[in-house]
Every structure is written in C-alpha cells, then in structure tokens.
Design a protein around this motif. Structure first.
Motif, PDB file in Angstrom:
ATOM      1  N   UNK A  88       0.851  -1.170   0.000  1.00 48.95           N
ATOM      2  CA  UNK A  88       0.000   0.000   0.000  1.00 48.95           C
ATOM      3  C   UNK A  88       0.901   1.239   0.000  1.00 48.95           C
ATOM      4  N   UNK A  89       0.620   2.220  -0.867  1.00 50.74           N
ATOM      5  CA  UNK A  89       1.461   3.414  -0.937  1.00 50.74           C
ATOM      6  C   UNK A  89       1.296   4.266   0.326  1.00 50.74           C
ATOM      7  N   UNK A  90       2.350   5.009   0.716  1.00 47.57           N
ATOM      8  CA  UNK A  90       2.258   5.860   1.899  1.00 47.57           C
ATOM      9  C   UNK A  90       1.203   6.957   1.708  1.00 47.57           C
ATOM     10  N   UNK A  91       0.577   7.337   2.798  1.00 48.42           N
ATOM     11  CA  UNK A  91      -0.448   8.381   2.765  1.00 48.42           C
ATOM     12  C   UNK A  91       0.233   9.736   2.876  1.00 48.42           C
ATOM     13  N   UNK A  92      -0.156  10.666   2.005  1.00 43.16           N
ATOM     14  CA  UNK A  92       0.450  11.989   2.072  1.00 43.16           C
ATOM     15  C   UNK A  92      -0.054  12.732   3.308  1.00 43.16           C
ATOM     16  N   UNK A  93       0.739  13.674   3.796  1.00 45.97           N
ATOM     17  CA  UNK A  93       0.343  14.456   4.966  1.00 45.97           C
ATOM     18  C   UNK A  93      -0.930  15.242   4.701  1.00 45.97           C
ATOM     19  N   UNK A  94      -1.069  15.784   3.507  1.00 43.31           N
ATOM     20  CA  UNK A  94      -2.270  16.563   3.173  1.00 43.31           C
ATOM     21  C   UNK A  94      -3.512  15.680   3.213  1.00 43.31           C
ATOM     22  N   UNK A  95      -3.406  14.476   2.667  1.00 45.50           N
ATOM     23  CA  UNK A  95      -4.551  13.557   2.681  1.00 45.50           C
ATOM     24  C   UNK A  95      -4.903  13.148   4.114  1.00 45.50           C
ATOM     25  N   UNK A  96      -3.889  12.889   4.922  1.00 44.28           N
ATOM     26  CA  UNK A  96      -4.119  12.524   6.314  1.00 44.28           C
ATOM     27  C   UNK A  96      -4.803  13.667   7.065  1.00 44.28           C
ATOM     28  N   UNK A  97      -4.370  14.898   6.848  1.00 42.80           N
ATOM     29  CA  UNK A  97      -5.014  16.060   7.488  1.00 42.80           C
ATOM     30  C   UNK A  97      -6.488  16.161   7.097  1.00 42.80           C
ATOM     31  N   UNK A  98      -6.786  15.999   5.803  1.00 45.17           N
ATOM     32  CA  UNK A  98      -8.186  16.059   5.345  1.00 45.17           C
ATOM     33  C   UNK A  98      -9.021  14.970   6.006  1.00 45.17           C
ATOM     34  N   UNK A  99      -8.458  13.769   6.085  1.00 43.95           N
ATOM     35  CA  UNK A  99      -9.173  12.653   6.692  1.00 43.95           C
ATOM     36  C   UNK A  99      -9.454  12.925   8.159  1.00 43.95           C
ATOM     37  N   UNK A 100      -8.468  13.394   8.893  1.00 42.22           N
ATOM     38  CA  UNK A 100      -8.645  13.641  10.317  1.00 42.22           C
ATOM     39  C   UNK A 100      -9.606  14.800  10.578  1.00 42.22           C
ATOM     40  N   UNK A 101      -9.592  15.810   9.741  1.00 42.87           N
ATOM     41  CA  UNK A 101     -10.512  16.936   9.919  1.00 42.87           C
ATOM     42  C   UNK A 101     -11.961  16.506   9.684  1.00 42.87           C
ATOM     43  N   UNK A 102     -12.148  15.507   8.836  1.00 39.10           N
ATOM     44  CA  UNK A 102     -13.505  15.049   8.525  1.00 39.10           C
ATOM     45  C   UNK A 102     -13.981  13.978   9.503  1.00 39.10           C
ATOM     46  N   UNK A 103     -13.103  13.543  10.401  1.00 39.56           N
ATOM     47  CA  UNK A 103     -13.446  12.464  11.327  1.00 39.56           C
ATOM     48  C   UNK A 103     -14.458  12.930  12.367  1.00 39.56           C
ATOM     49  N   UNK A 104     -15.286  11.994  12.778  1.00 39.41           N
ATOM     50  CA  UNK A 104     -16.236  12.270  13.856  1.00 39.41           C
ATOM     51  C   UNK A 104     -15.499  12.070  15.173  1.00 39.41           C
ATOM     52  N   UNK A 105     -15.557  13.073  16.012  1.00 44.41           N
ATOM     53  CA  UNK A 105     -14.853  13.025  17.289  1.00 44.41           C
ATOM     54  C   UNK A 105     -15.886  13.054  18.395  1.00 44.41           C
ATOM     55  N   UNK A 106     -15.724  12.186  19.369  1.00 48.76           N
ATOM     56  CA  UNK A 106     -16.681  12.135  20.461  1.00 48.76           C
ATOM     57  C   UNK A 106     -15.985  12.105  21.809  1.00 48.76           C
ATOM     58  N   UNK A 107     -16.695  12.560  22.810  1.00 45.89           N
ATOM     59  CA  UNK A 107     -16.215  12.529  24.185  1.00 45.89           C
ATOM     60  C   UNK A 107     -17.307  11.887  25.018  1.00 45.89           C
ATOM     61  N   UNK A 108     -16.929  10.948  25.859  1.00 45.30           N
ATOM     62  CA  UNK A 108     -17.894  10.296  26.728  1.00 45.30           C
ATOM     63  C   UNK A 108     -17.289  10.184  28.118  1.00 45.30           C
ATOM     64  N   UNK A 109     -18.080  10.475  29.124  1.00 38.67           N
ATOM     65  CA  UNK A 109     -17.640  10.321  30.509  1.00 38.67           C
ATOM     66  C   UNK A 109     -18.335   9.094  31.062  1.00 38.67           C
ATOM     67  N   UNK A 110     -17.536   8.102  31.434  1.00 42.36           N
ATOM     68  CA  UNK A 110     -18.087   6.834  31.936  1.00 42.36           C
ATOM     69  C   UNK A 110     -17.605   6.614  33.364  1.00 42.36           C
ATOM     70  N   UNK A 111     -18.346   5.818  34.109  1.00 42.71           N
ATOM     71  CA  UNK A 111     -17.992   5.489  35.486  1.00 42.71           C
ATOM     72  C   UNK A 111     -17.753   3.994  35.591  1.00 42.71           C
ATOM     73  N   UNK A 112     -16.701   3.621  36.283  1.00 37.31           N
ATOM     74  CA  UNK A 112     -16.373   2.219  36.450  1.00 37.31           C
ATOM     75  C   UNK A 112     -14.877   2.015  36.321  1.00 37.31           C
ATOM     76  N   UNK A 113     -14.477   0.774  36.078  1.00 38.94           N
ATOM     77  CA  UNK A 113     -13.061   0.453  35.884  1.00 38.94           C
ATOM     78  C   UNK A 113     -12.615   1.083  34.560  1.00 38.94           C
ATOM     79  N   UNK A 114     -11.602   1.954  34.580  1.00 36.52           N
ATOM     80  CA  UNK A 114     -11.231   2.715  33.378  1.00 36.52           C
ATOM     81  C   UNK A 114     -10.982   1.871  32.136  1.00 36.52           C
ATOM     82  N   UNK A 115     -10.146   0.851  32.236  1.00 40.20           N
ATOM     83  CA  UNK A 115      -9.823   0.053  31.046  1.00 40.20           C
ATOM     84  C   UNK A 115     -11.075  -0.627  30.510  1.00 40.20           C
ATOM     85  N   UNK A 116     -11.865  -1.215  31.396  1.00 43.07           N
ATOM     86  CA  UNK A 116     -13.094  -1.912  30.995  1.00 43.07           C
ATOM     87  C   UNK A 116     -14.054  -0.956  30.302  1.00 43.07           C
TER      88      UNK A 116
END
Length: 80
Positions: free
Chosen positions: A1-29
C-alpha cells in the motif's frame, strides 16, 4: 500500500467524527466497552510515561487499552 500523504491525512482527520464520553467504572473496561460499542477506528489517549519498571508493577490504563483495543490507539506522551 502506498504511503499516505500528509495533506490527505489532514483532510481525513478533519472530517473524522470526534466524540467525548464520561463513563464510570473500571477505566480500562469502560474505555474498551465504548470503543466496541461506538465502532471506533482510532483512539487517542494521553500517557503519563512513568517508565518501563513502573508500568510492569503498577499497570497503565493507556497501555492496557492499547494492548486490548480492537481499534488503533495513538498514545500521546505527557509534557514533562
């Protein structure tokens, strides 16, 4: 697979859905549960970076998530 260009990676990450969740319990689980339920493809976590010996004896949430996650995990070291 060819390497991903930095510009393409930036576009992909900017379009990504980002979420934050606060959970209670054992952290790893709870983090692994959310990763599976949300179908996450990438998880970005901070890492304290206490050192190899302390990690063996004390464990680490970020490193345990990285070991067991079905998604890719990017660990960002804490500023020293």
């Amino acid at each position: 697979m060819p390497p991903v260009s930095q510009a393409r990676l930036r576009r992909t990450l900017r379009a990504a859905e980002i979420g934050i969740e606060i959970a209670y319990g054992a952290p790893v689980t709870e983090i692994l549960r959310v990763i599976r339920e949300q179908g996450a493809r990438l998880v970005v976590m901070g890492s304290q970076g206490r050192g190899f010996i302390e990690e063996i004896f004390l464990g680490s949430v970020s490193h345990n998530v990285a070991r067991h996650s079905p998604a890719a995990v990017l660990l960002v070291p804490a500023k020293r």
